[in-house]
Every structure is written in C-alpha cells, then in structure tokens.
Design a protein around this motif. Structure first.
Motif, PDB file in Angstrom:
ATOM      1  N   CYS A   4       8.381 -64.429  -5.768  1.00  0.00           N
ATOM      2  CA  CYS A   4       6.960 -64.744  -5.962  1.00  0.00           C
ATOM      3  C   CYS A   4       6.766 -65.601  -7.201  1.00  0.00           C
ATOM      4  CB  CYS A   4       6.147 -63.458  -6.066  1.00  0.00           C
ATOM      5  SG  CYS A   4       4.395 -63.716  -6.354  1.00  0.00           S
ATOM      6  N   LEU A   5       7.441 -65.247  -8.290  1.00  0.00           N
ATOM      7  CA  LEU A   5       7.319 -66.036  -9.512  1.00  0.00           C
ATOM      8  C   LEU A   5       7.982 -67.404  -9.375  1.00  0.00           C
ATOM      9  CD1 LEU A   5       7.889 -63.265 -12.196  1.00  0.00           C
ATOM     10  CD2 LEU A   5       5.778 -64.518 -11.783  1.00  0.00           C
ATOM     11  N   ASP A   6       9.048 -67.480  -8.574  1.00  0.00           N
ATOM     12  CA  ASP A   6       9.710 -68.764  -8.349  1.00  0.00           C
ATOM     13  C   ASP A   6       8.874 -69.688  -7.469  1.00  0.00           C
ATOM     14  OD1 ASP A   6      11.928 -68.115  -9.858  1.00  0.00           O
ATOM     15  OD2 ASP A   6      13.112 -67.448  -8.136  1.00  0.00           O
ATOM     16  N   ASP A   7       8.313 -69.145  -6.395  1.00  0.00           N
ATOM     17  CA  ASP A   7       7.644 -69.959  -5.380  1.00  0.00           C
ATOM     18  C   ASP A   7       6.127 -69.865  -5.388  1.00  0.00           C
ATOM     19  OD1 ASP A   7      10.240 -70.438  -4.571  1.00  0.00           O
ATOM     20  OD2 ASP A   7      10.156 -69.025  -2.898  1.00  0.00           O
ATOM     21  N   GLY A   8       5.617 -68.807  -5.935  1.00  0.00           N
ATOM     22  CA  GLY A   8       4.199 -68.520  -5.786  1.00  0.00           C
ATOM     23  C   GLY A   8       3.347 -69.021  -6.921  1.00  0.00           C
ATOM     24  N   PRO A   9       2.265 -68.323  -7.151  1.00  0.00           N
ATOM     25  CA  PRO A   9       1.345 -68.732  -8.229  1.00  0.00           C
ATOM     26  C   PRO A   9       1.969 -68.506  -9.600  1.00  0.00           C
ATOM     27  CG  PRO A   9       0.710 -66.600  -7.330  1.00  0.00           C
ATOM     28  CD  PRO A   9       1.842 -67.115  -6.469  1.00  0.00           C
ATOM     29  N   ASN A  10       1.440 -69.219 -10.580  1.00  0.00           N
ATOM     30  CA  ASN A  10       1.944 -69.085 -11.943  1.00  0.00           C
ATOM     31  C   ASN A  10       1.454 -67.811 -12.618  1.00  0.00           C
ATOM     32  OD1 ASN A  10       3.335 -71.456 -11.859  1.00  0.00           O
ATOM     33  ND2 ASN A  10       1.701 -72.661 -12.744  1.00  0.00           N
ATOM     34  N   HIS A  11       0.386 -67.240 -12.116  1.00  0.00           N
ATOM     35  CA  HIS A  11      -0.218 -66.067 -12.747  1.00  0.00           C
ATOM     36  C   HIS A  11      -0.149 -64.895 -11.774  1.00  0.00           C
ATOM     37  CE1 HIS A  11      -1.476 -68.878 -15.753  1.00  0.00           C
ATOM     38  NE2 HIS A  11      -2.069 -69.602 -14.828  1.00  0.00           N
ATOM     39  N   VAL A  12       0.550 -63.838 -12.200  1.00  0.00           N
ATOM     40  CA  VAL A  12       0.790 -62.692 -11.323  1.00  0.00           C
ATOM     41  C   VAL A  12       0.270 -61.425 -11.998  1.00  0.00           C
ATOM     42  CG1 VAL A  12       2.585 -61.288 -10.227  1.00  0.00           C
ATOM     43  CG2 VAL A  12       2.812 -63.781 -10.302  1.00  0.00           C
ATOM     44  N   LYS A  36      10.467 -64.545 -17.068  1.00  0.00           N
ATOM     45  CA  LYS A  36      10.441 -65.579 -16.037  1.00  0.00           C
ATOM     46  C   LYS A  36       9.060 -66.241 -15.980  1.00  0.00           C
ATOM     47  CE  LYS A  36      12.829 -65.787 -11.828  1.00  0.00           C
ATOM     48  NZ  LYS A  36      13.458 -66.950 -12.260  1.00  0.00           N
ATOM     49  N   ALA A  37       8.011 -65.447 -16.074  1.00  0.00           N
ATOM     50  CA  ALA A  37       6.650 -65.987 -16.067  1.00  0.00           C
ATOM     51  C   ALA A  37       6.413 -66.868 -17.291  1.00  0.00           C
ATOM     52  CB  ALA A  37       5.624 -64.860 -16.013  1.00  0.00           C
ATOM     53  N   SER A  43       1.562 -66.433 -16.354  1.00  0.00           N
ATOM     54  CA  SER A  43       1.282 -65.134 -16.966  1.00  0.00           C
ATOM     55  C   SER A  43       1.697 -64.035 -16.001  1.00  0.00           C
ATOM     56  CB  SER A  43      -0.199 -65.010 -17.321  1.00  0.00           C
ATOM     57  OG  SER A  43      -0.992 -64.941 -16.149  1.00  0.00           O
ATOM     58  N   PHE A  44       2.083 -62.913 -16.574  1.00  0.00           N
ATOM     59  CA  PHE A  44       2.503 -61.750 -15.813  1.00  0.00           C
ATOM     60  C   PHE A  44       1.847 -60.549 -16.463  1.00  0.00           C
ATOM     61  CE2 PHE A  44       5.624 -58.302 -15.001  1.00  0.00           C
ATOM     62  CZ  PHE A  44       5.555 -58.297 -13.612  1.00  0.00           C
ATOM     63  N   GLN A  45       0.832 -60.008 -15.810  1.00  0.00           N
ATOM     64  CA  GLN A  45       0.095 -58.880 -16.350  1.00  0.00           C
ATOM     65  C   GLN A  45       0.380 -57.641 -15.515  1.00  0.00           C
ATOM     66  OE1 GLN A  45      -3.952 -59.820 -17.782  1.00  0.00           O
ATOM     67  NE2 GLN A  45      -3.642 -61.677 -16.580  1.00  0.00           N
TER      68      GLN A  45
END
Length: 81
Positions: A4-12, A36-37, A43-45
């Motif tokens: 998800c972080l590789d292919d998906g949105p930048n903010h998770v 990774k984010a 961002s990874f919250q």
C-alpha cells in the motif's frame, strides 16, 4: 501495508483501536512502515487505544509513530500536500 505504501496513497491511517495487544514484532513493523512513509514524503498515522498507546510509550516511540486518538483526528492531521 508495505505494498500500500509502495503503490498507494502517500498518506496512510492505520486503525489499531480495536486490538488488545502489540508486541515487539508488531512495533518493529510499525517502525518500518513509518520509515517507509517518511522516505516517500508521505505520512503514516496510527489510531490507537489506551492499551496500545501505553505499550508504544514504554519504548518511547509515540512521537515517531504519530499516534492519534481517533480516525477523525488522524484525517484532520493528514498533510494537505
């Protein structure tokens, strides 16, 4: 999550508010995902509950892991760009 972080949105936002326990392996994965984010300029919250927050605070990672008290709070803290 890595995909998800590789292919998906930048903010998770990861909602862990319903889990009762997290161990060192789980914390290690969360640290890897947060790094990774950061590398991807995203961002990874993490939405937590008091029990998970207590565990994260024991290892002093609460700021690095960007803990949030609810999904609505996490959404408000998503960077606009």
């Amino acid at each position: 999550m890595t995909k998800c972080l590789d292919d998906g949105p930048n903010h998770v936002i990861l909602d862990l508010s319903k889990i009762d326990f997290i161990d060192s392996s789980g914390l290690g994965v969360l640290v890897q995902l947060a790094k990774k984010a950061q590398t991807a300029k995203g961002s990874f919250q993490i939405v937590t509950n008091p029990r998970v927050t207590q565990t994260v605070k024991l290892v002093r990672l609460e700021t690095f892991l960007s803990l949030q008290t609810g999904v609505d709070v996490a959404i408000e803290n998503v960077p606009s760009k």
